[in-house]
Design an enzyme around this catalytic site. Structure first.
Site, PDB file in Angstrom:
ATOM      1  CG  ASP A  65     -19.371  -8.953  63.240  1.00 58.45           C
ATOM      2  OD1 ASP A  65     -19.111  -8.006  62.474  1.00 58.45           O
ATOM      3  OD2 ASP A  65     -20.205  -9.849  62.972  1.00 58.45           O
ATOM      4  CB  ALA A  88     -13.130  -5.577  58.790  1.00 54.75           C
ATOM      5  CE1 TYR A 166     -14.761  -6.355  47.982  1.00 56.36           C
ATOM      6  CE2 TYR A 166     -14.170  -5.897  45.701  1.00 56.36           C
ATOM      7  CZ  TYR A 166     -13.914  -5.777  47.056  1.00 56.36           C
ATOM      8  OH  TYR A 166     -12.804  -5.088  47.500  1.00 56.36           O
ATOM      9  CE  LYS A 170     -14.415  -2.164  50.209  1.00 56.43           C
ATOM     10  NZ  LYS A 170     -13.903  -2.244  51.603  1.00 56.43           N
ATOM     11  N   PRO A 221      -5.987 -21.767  35.919  1.00 53.40           N
ATOM     12  CG  PRO A 221      -7.537 -21.747  37.669  1.00 53.40           C
ATOM     13  CD  PRO A 221      -6.084 -21.926  37.385  1.00 53.40           C
ATOM     14  NE  ARG A 230      -9.685  -7.090  37.556  1.00 54.13           N
ATOM     15  CZ  ARG A 230     -10.570  -7.151  36.553  1.00 54.13           C
ATOM     16  NH1 ARG A 230     -10.359  -6.482  35.432  1.00 54.13           N
ATOM     17  NH2 ARG A 230     -11.684  -7.860  36.694  1.00 54.13           N
TER      18      ARG A 230
HETATM   19  P1  NAD Z   1      -8.989 -10.092  53.136  1.00 53.90           P
HETATM   20  O1  NAD Z   1     -10.195 -10.838  52.677  1.00 53.90           O
HETATM   21  O2  NAD Z   1      -7.651 -10.716  52.991  1.00 53.90           O
HETATM   22  O3  NAD Z   1      -9.148  -9.737  54.695  1.00 53.90           O
HETATM   23  C1  NAD Z   1     -10.343  -9.268  55.243  1.00 53.90           C
HETATM   24  C2  NAD Z   1     -10.207  -9.364  56.760  1.00 53.90           C
HETATM   25  O4  NAD Z   1     -11.420  -8.852  57.336  1.00 53.90           O
HETATM   26  C3  NAD Z   1     -10.036 -10.793  57.290  1.00 53.90           C
HETATM   27  O5  NAD Z   1      -9.008 -10.844  58.244  1.00 53.90           O
HETATM   28  C4  NAD Z   1     -11.376 -11.105  57.927  1.00 53.90           C
HETATM   29  O6  NAD Z   1     -11.281 -12.031  59.015  1.00 53.90           O
HETATM   30  C5  NAD Z   1     -11.822  -9.731  58.381  1.00 53.90           C
HETATM   31  N1  NAD Z   1     -13.281  -9.618  58.525  1.00 53.90           N
HETATM   32  C6  NAD Z   1     -14.224 -10.015  57.633  1.00 53.90           C
HETATM   33  N2  NAD Z   1     -15.444  -9.761  58.132  1.00 53.90           N
HETATM   34  C7  NAD Z   1     -15.267  -9.161  59.339  1.00 53.90           C
HETATM   35  C8  NAD Z   1     -16.158  -8.635  60.316  1.00 53.90           C
HETATM   36  N3  NAD Z   1     -17.500  -8.688  60.156  1.00 53.90           N
HETATM   37  N4  NAD Z   1     -15.628  -8.075  61.432  1.00 53.90           N
HETATM   38  C9  NAD Z   1     -14.291  -8.034  61.624  1.00 53.90           C
HETATM   39  N5  NAD Z   1     -13.418  -8.534  60.737  1.00 53.90           N
HETATM   40  C10 NAD Z   1     -13.898  -9.080  59.596  1.00 53.90           C
HETATM   41  O7  NAD Z   1      -9.072  -8.692  52.423  1.00 53.90           O
HETATM   42  P2  NAD Z   1      -7.890  -7.768  51.828  1.00 53.90           P
HETATM   43  O8  NAD Z   1      -7.590  -8.222  50.458  1.00 53.90           O
HETATM   44  O9  NAD Z   1      -6.842  -7.637  52.832  1.00 53.90           O
HETATM   45  O10 NAD Z   1      -8.685  -6.387  51.707  1.00 53.90           O
HETATM   46  C11 NAD Z   1      -8.739  -5.488  52.815  1.00 53.90           C
HETATM   47  C12 NAD Z   1      -9.573  -4.284  52.400  1.00 53.90           C
HETATM   48  O11 NAD Z   1      -8.968  -3.658  51.271  1.00 53.90           O
HETATM   49  C13 NAD Z   1     -10.991  -4.634  51.981  1.00 53.90           C
HETATM   50  O12 NAD Z   1     -11.851  -3.638  52.474  1.00 53.90           O
HETATM   51  C14 NAD Z   1     -10.944  -4.618  50.461  1.00 53.90           C
HETATM   52  O13 NAD Z   1     -12.194  -4.260  49.929  1.00 53.90           O
HETATM   53  C15 NAD Z   1      -9.905  -3.550  50.207  1.00 53.90           C
HETATM   54  N6  NAD Z   1      -9.126  -3.667  48.953  1.00 53.90           N
HETATM   55  C16 NAD Z   1      -8.512  -4.854  48.642  1.00 53.90           C
HETATM   56  C17 NAD Z   1      -7.725  -4.917  47.486  1.00 53.90           C
HETATM   57  C18 NAD Z   1      -6.993  -6.185  47.087  1.00 53.90           C
HETATM   58  O14 NAD Z   1      -6.417  -6.234  45.996  1.00 53.90           O
HETATM   59  N7  NAD Z   1      -6.956  -7.209  47.923  1.00 53.90           N
HETATM   60  C19 NAD Z   1      -7.599  -3.794  46.662  1.00 53.90           C
HETATM   61  C20 NAD Z   1      -8.256  -2.614  47.019  1.00 53.90           C
HETATM   62  C21 NAD Z   1      -9.013  -2.567  48.180  1.00 53.90           C
HETATM   63  O1  DAU Z   2      -9.300  -4.022  41.985  1.00 51.22           O
HETATM   64  C1  DAU Z   2      -9.221  -4.211  43.369  1.00 51.22           C
HETATM   65  C2  DAU Z   2      -9.840  -5.538  43.720  1.00 51.22           C
HETATM   66  O2  DAU Z   2      -8.926  -6.533  43.274  1.00 51.22           O
HETATM   67  C3  DAU Z   2     -10.120  -5.710  45.209  1.00 51.22           C
HETATM   68  O3  DAU Z   2     -11.092  -4.792  45.594  1.00 51.22           O
HETATM   69  C4  DAU Z   2     -10.630  -7.137  45.499  1.00 51.22           C
HETATM   70  O4  DAU Z   2     -10.780  -7.302  46.894  1.00 51.22           O
HETATM   71  C5  DAU Z   2      -9.604  -8.110  44.982  1.00 51.22           C
HETATM   72  O5  DAU Z   2     -10.089  -9.423  45.157  1.00 51.22           O
HETATM   73  C6  DAU Z   2      -9.318  -7.840  43.498  1.00 51.22           C
HETATM   74  O6  DAU Z   2     -10.468  -8.184  42.674  1.00 51.22           O
HETATM   75  P1  DAU Z   2     -10.287  -8.938  41.280  1.00 51.22           P
HETATM   76  O7  DAU Z   2     -11.551  -9.610  40.941  1.00 51.22           O
HETATM   77  O8  DAU Z   2      -9.681  -8.052  40.252  1.00 51.22           O
HETATM   78  O9  DAU Z   2      -9.136  -9.988  41.746  1.00 51.22           O
HETATM   79  P2  DAU Z   2      -8.946 -11.555  41.463  1.00 51.22           P
HETATM   80  O10 DAU Z   2      -7.596 -11.893  42.004  1.00 51.22           O
HETATM   81  O11 DAU Z   2     -10.102 -12.368  41.911  1.00 51.22           O
HETATM   82  O12 DAU Z   2      -8.882 -11.612  39.871  1.00 51.22           O
HETATM   83  C7  DAU Z   2      -7.937 -10.842  39.144  1.00 51.22           C
HETATM   84  C8  DAU Z   2      -8.200 -11.097  37.666  1.00 51.22           C
HETATM   85  O13 DAU Z   2      -7.867 -12.467  37.381  1.00 51.22           O
HETATM   86  C9  DAU Z   2      -9.652 -10.928  37.268  1.00 51.22           C
HETATM   87  O14 DAU Z   2      -9.723 -10.401  35.940  1.00 51.22           O
HETATM   88  C10 DAU Z   2     -10.211 -12.344  37.273  1.00 51.22           C
HETATM   89  C11 DAU Z   2      -9.003 -13.182  36.860  1.00 51.22           C
HETATM   90  N1  DAU Z   2      -8.955 -14.556  37.401  1.00 51.22           N
HETATM   91  C12 DAU Z   2      -9.080 -14.717  38.761  1.00 51.22           C
HETATM   92  C13 DAU Z   2      -9.056 -15.976  39.324  1.00 51.22           C
HETATM   93  C14 DAU Z   2      -9.219 -16.166  40.811  1.00 51.22           C
HETATM   94  C15 DAU Z   2      -8.758 -15.641  36.569  1.00 51.22           C
HETATM   95  O15 DAU Z   2      -8.607 -15.477  35.341  1.00 51.22           O
HETATM   96  N2  DAU Z   2      -8.717 -16.881  37.123  1.00 51.22           N
HETATM   97  C16 DAU Z   2      -8.875 -17.106  38.459  1.00 51.22           C
HETATM   98  O16 DAU Z   2      -8.875 -18.295  38.889  1.00 51.22           O
END
Ligand code: NAD
Ligand code: DAU
Length: 361
Positions: A65, A88, A166, A170, A221, A230
């Protein structure tokens, strides 16, 4: 595939998740650094993402962690990293609406404890190594809130206005990193990126959820009217931007990262359905767009995100390599070609989430 004898070590948190694992794989493939990968393996972490590194002596996986200061302190002392790259987090907006506490624990308190351990380590380094050290904090465009249709895209100077638990968690973590730089001088960098897609993304997020549902002929959905916007970026482009920021970014700065690629959710899902129609001309679910179903909107659903990535482009010369279409085709193909990975994440926990959030379908 990987090169041994890397010149430096990076401690990477969350390197078994979606973006973190893509970053670790690319770093090892280039031999950029020896990697100590600290991940708690929550539902979102998956060691299968790192299978290609099974025999790599320069990748050390540690389950733990980020809030465990003693463990982090020990890893820092033992491995003497030049950089910490902090991925993380709890990352899914919908889950943060059902249960915000885990988001505060990991994203806020976890980041705080991590910073405390890193600061202690950094304080003990000799001055030249203190100067070389970097703490790269990976954050999101969601900290800036929601844009109206005519608003300019988010710049690094846009005031924070997070709308979901969320995003708020962040934003808080960004502020802690900033304060650590300002108060104690820790050499930090922050990146705020838009929506990623690509290999290893957990199928709770829009794109992989839609691909897997469409392949099974299940409803797609869409929240509300499907016109939320986005900005989409292929994950390897994000990782390349992060490597550049780590190598050449100005200490204390924030860099926005985005694909200059604004799409409504309906456009995204329509495009991926068209890709599937082409890949599977004999599918009984064709045209896949017929599966689109409008459902109740996400509470507090941000209407539009858009990123002005001018700063990273001007200062570091970064540009995304993938277009929306080329990146999305790769993402769809990856999920089609990796049924074993998909089966491994469609666990009891995943099914419980689908049932809680979408009901029986
Ligand atoms: P993810 O949910 O796929 O992965 C998160 C990882 O963090 C997992 O492997 C989980 O096991 C680990 N984790 C969670 N809690 C933990 C803890 N307490 N200690 C150690 N490990 C822990 O997330 P992601 O989509 O890969 O996002 C990674 C980072 O990028 C995040 O900080 C997220 O906010 C940021 N981010 C994501 C997106 C996106 O579109 N996915 C966009 C912009 C920024
Ligand atoms: O903008 C960066 C962020 O993008 C990251 O920081 C987050 O970690 C990542 O999860 C993502 O957040 P969003 O909420 O934008 O992503 P998500 O994939 O959940 O949803 C994308 C868009 O699609 C949002 O407008 C919600 C919509 N959506 C999502 C789901 C899961 C739907 O319409 N139906 C769905 O079932």
């Amino acid at each position: 595939m990987t090169r041994a004898g890397s010149p430096e070590t990076w401690l990477i948190t969350g390197g078994a998740g979606f973006i973190g694992s893509n970053f670790v794989l690319a770093a090892r493939e280039r031999g950029a650094a020896r990697v100590v990968n600290l991940d708690l393996l929550t539902y979102a972490g998956n060691l299968k993402n790192l299978a290609a590194l099974a025999d790599d002596p320069d990748h050390l996986f540690v389950r733990g962690d980020i809030a465990d200061r003693e463990l982090v302190g020990r890893l820092l002392q033992e491995h003497q990293p030049r950089a910490v790259v902090h991925f993380a987090a709890e990352s899914h907006v919908d889950r943060s609406i059902y249960g915000p506490q885990a988001f505060l624990e990991t994203n806020v308190m976890g980041t705080f404890h991590l910073l405390e351990a890193v600061r202690r380590y950094w304080d003990g380094l000799p001055p030249p190594r203190q100067q070389d050290f970097r703490f790269l904090h990976i954050s999101t465009d969601e900290v800036y809130g929601s844009l109206a249709p005519e608003d300019p895209a988010f710049a690094e100077t846009t005031p924070y206005a997070p709308n979901s638990p969320y995003a708020a968690s962040k934003a808080a973590s960004d502020h802690l990193v900033r304060a650590c730089r300002h108060t104690y001088g820790l050499p930090t960098l922050i990146t705020n990126c838009s929506n990623n897609h690509g290999p290893f993304q957990f199928p709770e997020k829009l794109i992989p959820l839609m691909i897997l549902n469409a392949l099974k002929g299940k409803p797609l959905p869409i929240y509300g009217d499907g016109l939320n916007v986005r900005d989409w970026l292929y994950v390897t482009d994000h990782c390349e931007a992060l490597r550049l920021v780590l190598a050449q970014g100005r200490v204390g700065e924030t860099y926005n990262i985005g694909g200059n690629c604004e799409k409504t959710n309906l456009e995204v899902v329509g495009t991926l359905c068209a890709i599937l129609d082409e890949l599977f001309p004999d599918s009984p679910h064709r045209p896949h767009a017929r599966l689109i179903t409008f459902i109740k909107d996400r509470p507090g659903h941000d209407r539009r995100y858009a990123i002005d990535a001018g700063k990273i482009s001007r200062e570091l010369g970064w540009q995304p390599r993938e277009s929306f279409e080329s990146g999305l085709s790769k993402t769809v193909r990856w999920y089609v070609d990796h049924p074993e990975w998909v089966a491994s994440v469609e666990s009891g926990e995943y099914r419980e989430w689908l049932e809680l959030h979408y009901g029986r379908g």
